[in-house]
Design a protein around this motif. Structure first.
Motif, PDB file in Angstrom:
ATOM      1  N   LYS A   1      17.248  40.372  40.144  1.00  0.00           N
ATOM      2  CA  LYS A   1      16.951  41.743  40.550  1.00  0.00           C
ATOM      3  C   LYS A   1      17.425  41.951  41.970  1.00  0.00           C
ATOM      4  O   LYS A   1      16.856  41.402  42.912  1.00  0.00           O
ATOM      5  N   PRO A   2      18.478  42.728  42.158  1.00  0.00           N
ATOM      6  CA  PRO A   2      19.008  42.921  43.513  1.00  0.00           C
ATOM      7  C   PRO A   2      18.070  43.759  44.372  1.00  0.00           C
ATOM      8  O   PRO A   2      17.355  44.633  43.874  1.00  0.00           O
ATOM      9  N   GLN A   3      18.089  43.472  45.673  1.00  0.00           N
ATOM     10  CA  GLN A   3      17.355  44.269  46.644  1.00  0.00           C
ATOM     11  C   GLN A   3      18.204  45.505  46.989  1.00  0.00           C
ATOM     12  O   GLN A   3      19.397  45.556  46.696  1.00  0.00           O
ATOM     13  N   PRO A   4      17.600  46.520  47.619  1.00  0.00           N
ATOM     14  CA  PRO A   4      18.339  47.775  47.864  1.00  0.00           C
ATOM     15  C   PRO A   4      19.656  47.595  48.597  1.00  0.00           C
ATOM     16  O   PRO A   4      20.674  48.192  48.212  1.00  0.00           O
ATOM     17  N   ARG A   5      19.688  46.772  49.669  1.00  0.00           N
ATOM     18  CA  ARG A   5      20.938  46.605  50.405  1.00  0.00           C
ATOM     19  C   ARG A   5      21.970  45.846  49.584  1.00  0.00           C
ATOM     20  O   ARG A   5      23.165  46.096  49.675  1.00  0.00           O
ATOM     21  N   GLN A   6      21.503  44.883  48.796  1.00  0.00           N
ATOM     22  CA  GLN A   6      22.429  44.171  47.916  1.00  0.00           C
ATOM     23  C   GLN A   6      23.046  45.130  46.903  1.00  0.00           C
ATOM     24  O   GLN A   6      24.250  45.081  46.636  1.00  0.00           O
ATOM     25  N   SER A   7      22.225  46.014  46.354  1.00  0.00           N
ATOM     26  CA  SER A   7      22.743  47.015  45.410  1.00  0.00           C
ATOM     27  C   SER A   7      23.755  47.925  46.083  1.00  0.00           C
ATOM     28  O   SER A   7      24.803  48.252  45.504  1.00  0.00           O
ATOM     29  N   ALA A   8      23.452  48.342  47.321  1.00  0.00           N
ATOM     30  CA  ALA A   8      24.374  49.215  48.047  1.00  0.00           C
ATOM     31  C   ALA A   8      25.716  48.539  48.257  1.00  0.00           C
ATOM     32  O   ALA A   8      26.779  49.164  48.138  1.00  0.00           O
ATOM     33  N   PHE A   9      25.670  47.249  48.580  1.00  0.00           N
ATOM     34  CA  PHE A   9      26.888  46.470  48.773  1.00  0.00           C
ATOM     35  C   PHE A   9      27.668  46.340  47.463  1.00  0.00           C
ATOM     36  O   PHE A   9      28.888  46.542  47.425  1.00  0.00           O
ATOM     37  N   MET A  10      26.982  46.044  46.390  1.00  0.00           N
ATOM     38  CA  MET A  10      27.661  45.770  45.117  1.00  0.00           C
ATOM     39  C   MET A  10      28.162  47.043  44.433  1.00  0.00           C
ATOM     40  O   MET A  10      28.995  46.970  43.526  1.00  0.00           O
ATOM     41  N   ARG A  11      27.686  48.188  44.874  1.00  0.00           N
ATOM     42  CA  ARG A  11      28.154  49.457  44.298  1.00  0.00           C
ATOM     43  C   ARG A  11      29.414  49.984  44.967  1.00  0.00           C
ATOM     44  O   ARG A  11      30.019  50.947  44.489  1.00  0.00           O
ATOM     45  N   ARG A  12      29.803  49.383  46.092  1.00  0.00           N
ATOM     46  CA  ARG A  12      30.921  49.941  46.853  1.00  0.00           C
ATOM     47  C   ARG A  12      32.229  49.858  46.068  1.00  0.00           C
ATOM     48  O   ARG A  12      32.488  48.887  45.352  1.00  0.00           O
ATOM     49  N   ALA A  13      33.065  50.883  46.245  1.00  0.00           N
ATOM     50  CA  ALA A  13      34.340  50.957  45.535  1.00  0.00           C
ATOM     51  C   ALA A  13      35.525  50.575  46.424  1.00  0.00           C
ATOM     52  O   ALA A  13      36.653  50.492  45.940  1.00  0.00           O
ATOM     53  N   GLU A  14      35.283  50.322  47.725  1.00  0.00           N
ATOM     54  CA  GLU A  14      36.375  50.021  48.642  1.00  0.00           C
ATOM     55  C   GLU A  14      37.074  48.703  48.265  1.00  0.00           C
ATOM     56  O   GLU A  14      36.468  47.834  47.620  1.00  0.00           O
ATOM     57  N   LEU A  15      38.316  48.552  48.710  1.00  0.00           N
ATOM     58  CA  LEU A  15      39.044  47.302  48.476  1.00  0.00           C
ATOM     59  C   LEU A  15      38.349  46.129  49.166  1.00  0.00           C
ATOM     60  O   LEU A  15      38.179  45.050  48.578  1.00  0.00           O
ATOM     61  N   GLU A  16      37.939  46.327  50.432  1.00  0.00           N
ATOM     62  CA  GLU A  16      37.242  45.289  51.188  1.00  0.00           C
ATOM     63  C   GLU A  16      35.847  45.781  51.548  1.00  0.00           C
ATOM     64  O   GLU A  16      35.679  46.953  51.914  1.00  0.00           O
ATOM     65  N   ALA A  17      34.886  44.892  51.484  1.00  0.00           N
ATOM     66  CA  ALA A  17      33.540  45.212  51.951  1.00  0.00           C
ATOM     67  C   ALA A  17      32.948  43.974  52.602  1.00  0.00           C
ATOM     68  O   ALA A  17      33.032  42.867  52.044  1.00  0.00           O
TER      69      ALA A  17
ATOM     70  N   ASP B   1      41.421  38.025  40.664  1.00  0.00           N
ATOM     71  CA  ASP B   1      41.027  39.433  40.603  1.00  0.00           C
ATOM     72  C   ASP B   1      39.952  39.742  41.644  1.00  0.00           C
ATOM     73  O   ASP B   1      39.909  40.852  42.178  1.00  0.00           O
ATOM     74  N   TYR B   2      39.090  38.780  41.892  1.00  0.00           N
ATOM     75  CA  TYR B   2      37.990  38.943  42.852  1.00  0.00           C
ATOM     76  C   TYR B   2      38.023  37.749  43.808  1.00  0.00           C
ATOM     77  O   TYR B   2      38.076  36.588  43.374  1.00  0.00           O
ATOM     78  N   ILE B   3      38.020  38.036  45.114  1.00  0.00           N
ATOM     79  CA  ILE B   3      37.971  36.986  46.130  1.00  0.00           C
ATOM     80  C   ILE B   3      36.799  37.283  47.053  1.00  0.00           C
ATOM     81  O   ILE B   3      36.641  38.413  47.526  1.00  0.00           O
ATOM     82  N   ALA B   4      35.988  36.263  47.312  1.00  0.00           N
ATOM     83  CA  ALA B   4      34.829  36.427  48.194  1.00  0.00           C
ATOM     84  C   ALA B   4      34.833  35.337  49.251  1.00  0.00           C
ATOM     85  O   ALA B   4      35.043  34.158  48.934  1.00  0.00           O
ATOM     86  N   PHE B   5      34.596  35.741  50.496  1.00  0.00           N
ATOM     87  CA  PHE B   5      34.466  34.815  51.622  1.00  0.00           C
ATOM     88  C   PHE B   5      33.008  34.794  52.059  1.00  0.00           C
ATOM     89  O   PHE B   5      32.467  35.836  52.436  1.00  0.00           O
ATOM     90  N   ASP B   6      32.397  33.626  52.013  1.00  0.00           N
ATOM     91  CA  ASP B   6      31.048  33.501  52.553  1.00  0.00           C
ATOM     92  C   ASP B   6      31.143  33.029  54.002  1.00  0.00           C
ATOM     93  O   ASP B   6      31.807  32.040  54.287  1.00  0.00           O
TER      94      ASP B   6
ATOM     95  N   ILE C   1      27.329  37.924  46.688  1.00  0.00           N
ATOM     96  CA  ILE C   1      28.728  37.663  46.339  1.00  0.00           C
ATOM     97  C   ILE C   1      28.846  36.716  45.146  1.00  0.00           C
ATOM     98  O   ILE C   1      29.810  36.792  44.383  1.00  0.00           O
ATOM     99  N   VAL C   2      27.866  35.820  44.973  1.00  0.00           N
ATOM    100  CA  VAL C   2      27.884  34.931  43.814  1.00  0.00           C
ATOM    101  C   VAL C   2      27.643  35.732  42.537  1.00  0.00           C
ATOM    102  O   VAL C   2      28.336  35.547  41.525  1.00  0.00           O
ATOM    103  N   ILE C   3      26.683  36.655  42.567  1.00  0.00           N
ATOM    104  CA  ILE C   3      26.408  37.485  41.403  1.00  0.00           C
ATOM    105  C   ILE C   3      27.546  38.462  41.134  1.00  0.00           C
ATOM    106  O   ILE C   3      27.941  38.691  39.994  1.00  0.00           O
ATOM    107  N   GLU C   4      28.105  39.032  42.205  1.00  0.00           N
ATOM    108  CA  GLU C   4      29.196  40.003  42.050  1.00  0.00           C
ATOM    109  C   GLU C   4      30.367  39.405  41.276  1.00  0.00           C
ATOM    110  O   GLU C   4      31.061  40.114  40.535  1.00  0.00           O
ATOM    111  N   ALA C   5      30.589  38.101  41.417  1.00  0.00           N
ATOM    112  CA  ALA C   5      31.698  37.449  40.718  1.00  0.00           C
ATOM    113  C   ALA C   5      31.556  37.533  39.205  1.00  0.00           C
ATOM    114  O   ALA C   5      32.540  37.381  38.470  1.00  0.00           O
ATOM    115  N   LEU C   6      30.340  37.768  38.710  1.00  0.00           N
ATOM    116  CA  LEU C   6      30.111  37.842  37.262  1.00  0.00           C
ATOM    117  C   LEU C   6      30.528  39.172  36.652  1.00  0.00           C
ATOM    118  O   LEU C   6      30.566  39.312  35.425  1.00  0.00           O
TER     119      LEU C   6
END
Length: 480
Positions: A9-25, A119-124, A39-44
């Motif tokens: 269950k994502p928290q509000p800020r996590q949801s805001a981040f994962m909803r973004r449509a920009e190329l980079e966030a 298709d998806y790249i994430a930097f932690d 970012i781990v969940i977003e990869a799914l």
């Protein structure tokens, strides 16, 4: 994906981040916001597409362990038939889609990803990476087949070797949660020109955006609050102007004091008196930036950086590749036109490397033909760094011995972002954008000053009649 019970269950800020449509966030700014989970969940998101492939990066392989542990928790619950290969650090899902966990300890390691598409790249912890490493992976961010979304995500806390470029790219360029647009253009082989726009955004987070963490560990905020000042400011409040590992912690840039020049190093420009000396510093660079700085010295030996010429492209730490003669001609032009430099007798102090003439004419000799002259600078690194500390220190009236005109944007951008080397812990990390620092260091070594006198702390004499607790009395007698 199992639908009986949400596996996360994502928290509000996590949801805001994962909803973004920009190329980079970029998601972050402080500790405890659930950035890595996001970012781990977003990869799914696209693992039901057979040709989908994702890459999640940390700077070093040992740092990946926490991310892999998170994936073990989440991925198996979401896709029980997914498998993990500990040799290739790759998850394979029932559709055939893959999520790869990788590292990029050295810039040269980027060739490991040459020829790959993700298709998806994430930097932690993006601030642990250089701009060269981050931007190179742009070329790997491409679809593996039709129907996938291609984008990049990152998390970060303030600090680290990449602090400066990450701050410039995501933090200072605009307010949080506002899309930043970058215009790009290119030409096709038939000569047709094209224009487009790329988007990026900064989504701030802090421990206060993660109620689940605060509920599970109510003391976490207190532990962050108890950290040393720099760590607390960065990790609790997400302060990008002060962070652990920062070399010049004395640095202050306060626009409210640009005119009265107290408790700030940055000041409003002014016409310098004719009686002040002027010194010109130089650090050579070709593929990396060169730096030229002009310093006025008053009768108290206080220095003012009044003008700069920095050979950098729009890409951080990338040089403009000017030949020495062109640099010299630009120096002459500035010294002819700038009212603070015109008709001044200016002494030049340069990087000793410009006098190297092994096998070819030296850079100094080439510039002499344009009537730009240099003396050899003192390259003592630690002594030079200490001279910067001495000059940046404020006296009791809030006055430093080094000021910078607010027009010297690159000095203001790069100097506060310098971090210590992880091996030579007394020196600046040379992998950072340290060219202005080197040039300033040569000038400071030509006009050295003593360290400011530090007055001993005044202690109240201990009295056995005091009502202070035992710990306070212990600190007094132990000299703490």
């Amino acid at each position: 994906m199992t639908a009986d019970k949400p596996f996360w269950k994502p928290q509000p800020r996590q949801s805001a981040f994962m909803r973004r449509a920009e190329l980079e966030a970029l998601f972050g700014g402080a500790a405890g916001g659930g950035k890595s989970d996001a970012i781990v969940i977003e990869a799914l998101r696209q693992v039901e597409i057979p040709h989908y492939k994702a890459l999640i990066l940390r700077k070093t392989f040992p740092q990946l362990s926490e991310l892999v542990e998170k994936s073990m928790n989440y991925y198996k619950r979401a896709y029980p038939r997914a498998t993990y290969n500990s040799t290739s650090h790759t998850w394979t899902f029932p559709s055939g889609a893959k999520i790869v966990f990788g590292s990029l300890q050295y810039t040269k390691d980027r060739i490991k990803y040459q020829g790959h598409a993700y298709d998806y790249i994430a930097f932690d912890e993006l601030t642990h990476f250089s701009w060269e490493e981050y931007s190179y992976l742009f070329s790997r961010n491409r679809p593996n087949g039709p129907g996938t979304r291609v984008y990049i995500r990152a998390t970060a806390n303030p600090g680290g070797i990449g602090h400066g470029w990450v701050k410039d790219r995501f933090i200072t360029v605009g307010p949080p949660m506002k899309t930043i647009w970058q215009d790009v253009d290119w030409s096709t082989p038939d000569g047709v020109k094209h224009e487009s726009r790329l988007s990026r955004i900064f989504v701030p987070s802090s421990v206060f955006d993660n109620p689940a963490l605060l509920e599970n560990d109510p003391m976490y905020v207190q532990r962050l609050a108890a950290l040393p000042t720099l760590e607390r400011e960065a990790l609790l409040y997400g302060n990008w102007d002060s962070f652990a590992g920062q070399v010049f912690m004395e640095w202050r840039n306060d626009p409210e004091h640009y005119t009265d020049r107290t408790h700030t190093h940055v000041v409003a420009p002014f016409r310098i008196p004719d009686s002040w000396a002027v010194i010109r510093g130089f650090d050579w660079g070709y593929s990396r930036p060169f730096s030229v700085g002009w310093y006025a010295v008053d009768h108290d030996r206080r220095m003012y950086r009044i003008r700069e010429l920095y050979g950098c492209t729009d890409t951080p730490n990338q040089g403009v590749k000017w030949e020495p003669s062109r640099v010299a001609r630009e120096i002459k032009r500035i010294e002819t036109e700038d009212p603070n430099l015109k008709n001044k007798r200016i002494r030049g102090i340069a990087d000793p490397a410009v006098f190297n003439n092994s096998g070819q004419e030296s850079i100094a000799s080439i510039m002499e033909r344009e009537r730009v002259y240099w003396d050899r600078g003192d390259h003592a690194r630690i002594d030079g760094k200490m001279q910067l500390h001495n000059r940046l220190a404020f006296d009791e009236e809030g006055l430093p011995m080094l000021y910078v005109f607010e027009t010297c944007k690159h000095f203001i951008r790069t100097m506060p972002a310098l971090v210590y080397d992880q091996i030579d812990v007394e020196d600046v990390d040379t992998k950072g954008e340290d060219h202005i620092y080197d040039e300033c260091r040569y000038v400071c070594m030509e006009n050295p000053i003593a360290a400011p006198e530090r007055k001993p702390e005044k202690r109240k004499p201990y009295s056995p009649l005091d009502t202070a607790d035992d710990f306070t009395r212990y600190r007094y007698f132990a000299g703490l």
